[in-house]
Design a protein around this motif. Structure first.
Motif, short mmCIF file in Angstrom:
data_model
loop_
_atom_site.label_atom_id
_atom_site.label_comp_id
_atom_site.label_asym_id
_atom_site.label_seq_id
_atom_site.Cartn_x
_atom_site.Cartn_y
_atom_site.Cartn_z
N HIS B 110 -23.51 -6.00 -7.81
CA HIS B 110 -24.14 -6.08 -9.14
C HIS B 110 -24.43 -7.54 -9.48
N THR B 111 -23.46 -8.40 -9.21
CA THR B 111 -23.64 -9.83 -9.50
C THR B 111 -24.81 -10.38 -8.68
N ALA B 112 -24.95 -9.89 -7.46
CA ALA B 112 -26.08 -10.32 -6.62
C ALA B 112 -27.41 -9.94 -7.27
N ASP B 113 -27.47 -8.73 -7.83
CA ASP B 113 -28.71 -8.31 -8.51
C ASP B 113 -29.00 -9.22 -9.70
N VAL B 114 -27.95 -9.57 -10.43
CA VAL B 114 -28.13 -10.46 -11.58
C VAL B 114 -28.61 -11.84 -11.09
N ALA B 115 -27.98 -12.32 -10.03
CA ALA B 115 -28.35 -13.65 -9.49
C ALA B 115 -29.80 -13.66 -9.04
N TYR B 116 -30.23 -12.56 -8.45
CA TYR B 116 -31.59 -12.49 -7.92
C TYR B 116 -32.62 -12.59 -9.04
N ALA B 117 -32.25 -12.12 -10.22
CA ALA B 117 -33.20 -12.11 -11.33
C ALA B 117 -33.23 -13.43 -12.10
N ARG B 118 -32.36 -14.36 -11.73
CA ARG B 118 -32.34 -15.64 -12.44
C ARG B 118 -33.49 -16.52 -11.96
N THR B 119 -33.86 -17.50 -12.79
CA THR B 119 -34.95 -18.38 -12.39
C THR B 119 -34.42 -19.48 -11.46
N ALA B 120 -35.31 -19.92 -10.58
CA ALA B 120 -34.93 -20.98 -9.63
C ALA B 120 -34.86 -22.32 -10.35
N ALA B 121 -34.06 -23.23 -9.81
CA ALA B 121 -33.87 -24.53 -10.44
C ALA B 121 -35.11 -25.40 -10.28
N SER B 122 -35.36 -26.24 -11.27
CA SER B 122 -36.47 -27.16 -11.18
C SER B 122 -36.10 -28.43 -11.94
N GLY B 123 -35.87 -29.50 -11.24
CA GLY B 123 -35.49 -30.74 -11.89
C GLY B 123 -35.27 -31.82 -10.83
N ARG B 124 -35.12 -33.06 -11.26
CA ARG B 124 -34.93 -34.15 -10.29
C ARG B 124 -33.50 -34.16 -9.75
N TYR B 125 -32.58 -33.73 -10.59
CA TYR B 125 -31.18 -33.74 -10.20
C TYR B 125 -30.54 -32.38 -10.46
N TRP B 126 -29.45 -32.14 -9.74
CA TRP B 126 -28.63 -30.97 -10.00
C TRP B 126 -27.34 -31.48 -10.64
N LYS B 127 -27.12 -31.08 -11.87
CA LYS B 127 -26.00 -31.63 -12.62
C LYS B 127 -24.85 -30.61 -12.65
N VAL B 128 -23.69 -31.06 -12.26
CA VAL B 128 -22.51 -30.18 -12.24
C VAL B 128 -21.41 -30.87 -13.05
N ARG B 129 -21.01 -30.26 -14.13
CA ARG B 129 -19.90 -30.80 -14.92
C ARG B 129 -18.64 -30.01 -14.57
N THR B 130 -17.68 -30.71 -14.00
CA THR B 130 -16.46 -30.01 -13.56
C THR B 130 -15.22 -30.68 -14.12
N ARG B 131 -14.18 -29.89 -14.10
CA ARG B 131 -12.86 -30.42 -14.42
C ARG B 131 -11.92 -29.91 -13.32
N VAL B 132 -11.18 -30.81 -12.74
CA VAL B 132 -10.30 -30.44 -11.63
C VAL B 132 -8.86 -30.65 -12.04
N SER B 133 -8.03 -29.70 -11.72
CA SER B 133 -6.60 -29.87 -12.01
C SER B 133 -5.79 -29.41 -10.81
N THR B 134 -4.74 -30.11 -10.54
CA THR B 134 -3.84 -29.78 -9.43
C THR B 134 -2.42 -29.77 -9.95
N THR B 135 -1.67 -28.80 -9.50
CA THR B 135 -0.27 -28.69 -9.94
C THR B 135 0.47 -30.00 -9.72
N GLY B 136 1.13 -30.47 -10.75
CA GLY B 136 1.96 -31.66 -10.61
C GLY B 136 1.22 -32.97 -10.84
N THR B 137 -0.08 -32.89 -11.06
CA THR B 137 -0.81 -34.13 -11.33
C THR B 137 -1.54 -33.99 -12.66
N LYS B 138 -1.89 -35.12 -13.23
CA LYS B 138 -2.58 -35.11 -14.51
C LYS B 138 -4.02 -34.60 -14.30
N PRO B 139 -4.49 -33.65 -15.10
CA PRO B 139 -5.85 -33.15 -14.91
C PRO B 139 -6.88 -34.28 -15.06
#
Lengths: 201, 308
Positions: B110-139
């Motif tokens: 089902h998720t694949a069907d949803v993904a297929y219907a999304r529009t393709a990316a168009s831009g100079r950059y691909w921007k990914v905002r992430t937050r990483v956390s690991t047990t025992g370390t400060k996020p």
């Protein structure tokens, strides 16, 4: 500031598509309402496969109808977005059969150019269109042929509306710059005009 | 001058418009599309109250339209069947393990069907905002990554500071290194081929296809067809189980999947409405890192025309 015009029946399409989430039967009127526009989109870009692609696009749209959000764009734009993905998949599949895997293009320009050639479009205009960046040309054709508004065209290709307007503005500027000498030549055929382009044989 | 005239104010606009005129579709073409949709709607209505399908459906076989018609019907049943059930349609009983495996596949298709219907990316950059956390370390604080189309540099923006990381960068799938956005477009989109590719690297033998697919789905500008293919590839993996509806660490609602790999247990949280991967986490089950959890939260992902 530009104000996008509304297509007749576009509000109906939004409502129908929203209703179809819970009521599958509400989806079928959309097929009759928007098939001519979607079929035209395919016929201009993949003339030999338009009928099959139309069915494929409707099935994809039906399967994914829950993802439509009227607050993010019209049903018309959403449906063209689905059609665009279906077309890209078709071109990619067809390309794989005839080209090395690393050279497969998803730009329908080749088929579009053949259409322009068959319509005896001025070679200069065809060249000017060919020289446009693919993303500008796509927007220009969506506006020109599919009669989409810039906001709708932006939703179809997945960019902000302001970006689409900028690209359309740049495309018009390029075409004017490219074609202005030819216009002048046509007005005064006896005057040679340097275009700095090689003429095709 | 009207807005439309303004939009088409360039030499040759009228000729171009005329060249775009096409005949309306033949009535049979519309009838064929209508019949396909009506059949899918009927199947969906008939199966609305059904529990999970009896097995994974073969997606990559047969004609594409036929496969899509099957998908259209499966989507609806999948949507109502994400909760784990122990009974099949014939009234018999299925073990919880079987039921979970089937519902995970249904959800991913089902998720694949949803993904297929999304529009393709168009831009100079691909921007990914992430937050990483690991047990025992400060996020780590949320960081924006900007991937250029050529991948010849990656820019990071964190705490108002922009840094350029020079060099060449690549995503990876199995033995293939993907050095540009175009390389992503050249990947196969057939789920079976993707599974084969993901299992093709000895170096990656310890890293599950589940994680490899997750990295591309979470961080790359993979197009709708590839994203759909990756979700369908995940649907074919043995051992992927549906956990259910959860909230990720950012408080967003999604559906969680889990996969037990060689060296750890990996989780994914997916937004079923958009097909976006919201969060991945890996819990080490071996070695000195046993019990250590690394979580990557994708706060926002999409195209951008400028950095910052």
């Amino acid at each position: 500031m530009e104000t996008d015009h509304k297509h007749q029946g576009s509000d109906d399409g939004d409502a129908l598509l929203t209703c179809a989430v819970g009521d599958p039967a509400a989806f079928t009127p959309l097929v009759e309402q928007f098939s001519p526009a979607l079929h035209g989109y395919f016929a201009r870009r993949a003339p030999g496969a338009a009928d099959d692609l139309l069915s494929e696009a409707w099935l994809q749209a039906f399967a994914a109808r829950r993802t439509f959000d009227a607050s993010r764009g019209s049903a018309r734009a959403w449906l063209f977005g689905v059609a665009r993905n279906v077309l890209a998949g078709h071109i990619r599949r067809a390309g794989r059969a005839t080209a090395p895997a690393d050279r497969v293009e998803v730009d329908p320009w080749q088929a579009v150019d053949q259409r322009l050639d068959a319509a005896a479009l001025a070679p200069e205009l065809r060249r000017a269109l060919a020289d446009l960046p693919a993303e500008e040309r796509e927007l220009l054709l969506l506006v020109s042929w599919e009669e989409l508004t810039p906001t709708e065209a932006a939703a179809v290709v997945g960019i902000p509306a302001g970006t689409a307007r900028s690209r359309l503005h740049r495309a018009r500027g390029r075409l004017r710059a490219h074609l202005a000498p030819i216009r002048h030549l046509a007005l005064t055929p006896a005057t040679p005009v340097r275009t700095d382009r090689k003429e095709s044989a | 001058m009207t807005q439309r005239q303004d939009l088409l104010d360039f030499p040759g606009a009228e000729v171009l418009q005329a060249a775009g005129r096409v005949e309306p579709p033949a009535p049979q073409a519309v009838a064929q599309a209508l019949a396909a949709v009506q059949a899918a709607a009927r199947q969906e209505t008939a199966q609305h109250s059904a529990v999970v399908p009896l097995g994974r459906r073969p997606f990559a076989h047969g004609r594409r339209i036929l496969a899509t018609a099957v998908a259209a019907a499966a989507v609806a049943s999948g949507v109502v069947a994400y909760s784990v059930t122990g009974a099949d349609q014939s009234g018999g009983h299925r073990t919880p393990h079987q039921a979970q495996a089937i519902t995970a596949a249904t959800f991913l298709d089902h998720t694949a069907d949803v993904a297929y219907a999304r529009t393709a990316a168009s831009g100079r950059y691909w921007k990914v905002r992430t937050r990483v956390s690991t047990t025992g370390t400060k996020p780590t604080p949320a960081t924006d990554y900007y991937y250029a189309r050529s991948m010849d540099a990656v820019y990071t923006v964190a705490g108002g500071q922009t840094h350029k990381k020079p060099g060449t960068f690549a995503w990876r799938l199995g033995s293939k290194e993907l050095h540009s956005w175009s390389d992503l477009d050249r990947l196969p989109t057939d789920p079976a081929q993707l599974v084969t590719l993901m299992n093709s690297s000895k170096e990656y033998a310890g890293q599950s296809a589940f994680l490899q697919a997750g990295a591309l789905l979470g961080e790359s500008p993979a197009g709708p067809e590839l994203r759909a293919g990756l979700y369908r590839a995940l649907a074919r993996l043995h051992g992927v189980k549906l956990v259910g509806t959860v909230k990720d660490s950012a408080g967003r609602t999604g559906t969680e999947l889990v996969f037990s790999g060689v060296a750890g247990t990996d989780h994914m949280v997916i937004d079923p409405k958009t097909s976006a991967l919201l969060e991945t986490s890996s819990v080490s089950t071996k070695g000195s890192d046993r019990g250590k959890t690394t979580r990557v939260t994708y706060l926002s992902v999409g195209p951008a025309d400028k950095i910052g």
